[in-house]
Design a protein around this motif. Structure first.
Motif, short mmCIF file in Angstrom:
data_model
loop_
_atom_site.label_atom_id
_atom_site.label_comp_id
_atom_site.label_asym_id
_atom_site.label_seq_id
_atom_site.Cartn_x
_atom_site.Cartn_y
_atom_site.Cartn_z
N SER A 98 -2.93 52.82 19.24
CA SER A 98 -2.29 51.79 18.62
C SER A 98 -2.89 51.93 17.15
O SER A 98 -3.76 52.38 16.52
N LYS A 99 -2.10 50.86 16.31
CA LYS A 99 -2.64 50.74 14.97
C LYS A 99 -4.05 50.40 14.83
O LYS A 99 -4.81 50.80 13.99
N GLU A 100 -4.38 49.38 15.68
CA GLU A 100 -5.77 48.93 15.76
C GLU A 100 -6.65 49.93 16.05
O GLU A 100 -7.79 50.20 15.30
N ASP A 101 -6.43 50.96 16.95
CA ASP A 101 -7.01 52.07 17.39
C ASP A 101 -7.23 52.84 16.00
O ASP A 101 -8.42 53.33 15.75
N LYS A 104 -9.63 52.12 13.47
CA LYS A 104 -11.15 52.26 13.55
C LYS A 104 -11.77 53.63 13.17
O LYS A 104 -12.94 53.67 13.15
N PRO A 110 -4.65 50.71 6.79
CA PRO A 110 -3.65 50.08 7.66
C PRO A 110 -2.12 50.94 7.15
O PRO A 110 -1.23 51.22 8.04
#
Length: 153
Positions: A98-101, A104, A110
């Protein structure tokens, strides 16, 4: 008479399983096998296996190595993600992150995460980590910094 739909030479893969299985070792499986099938070949798990940390539905790829932990044991991170980097994330599937993954990973902000997701939506699954070079904002230097954080499933 030979059935034309049956492949007389099915593709095979070799994978390793260790830790809390009855017969740790290297096994040959048909291509497309899942981790639960590899564990079954190894005689199943011991009575102290901690399967809550393990995705038994994971597709096994040629050359994979899996570790089945014991209850209370900390999950092991692959060596490539821990060399000299305390607290580094474990390698993630580039085709599922995902974008959040993605954010990291050191060096992915972003905008780059959005570009990776957009590329994946438009072109489909990544076939190699090197394909990241086709994503805007990722060049050779960036790829070398982030390569170890990704696997493909």
């Amino acid at each position: 008479m030979v059935n034309v739909e049956e492949d007389p030479f099915p593709q095979k893969l070799v994978a390793e399983v260790k830790g809390q299985v009855l017969r740790p070792g290297v096994y040959t499986l048909p291509e497309g096998s899942r981790l639960y099938e590899l564990v079954a070949l190894a005689g199943g798990t011991t009575s102290v296996a901690e399967l809550r940390q393990v995705n038994l539905a994971l597709r096994v790829l040629d050359g994979d190595s899996f570790y089945i932990p014991a209850v209370g044991e900390e999950p092991l991170l692959p060596a490539s993600s821990t060399e000299g980097k305390s607290g580094s994330p474990a390698p993630m599937d580039l085709n599922r992150a995902s974008k959040e993954d993605l954010m990291k990973v050191p060096g992915i902000g972003p905008a780059t995460a959005d570009n990776i997701l957009k590329y994946r939506e438009e072109k489909g699954r990544f076939s190699s980590v090197e394909e990241l070079l086709e994503v805007p904002r990722i060049g050779e230097k960036t790829l070398e910094k982030i390569r170890e954080y990704f696997i493909l499933r």
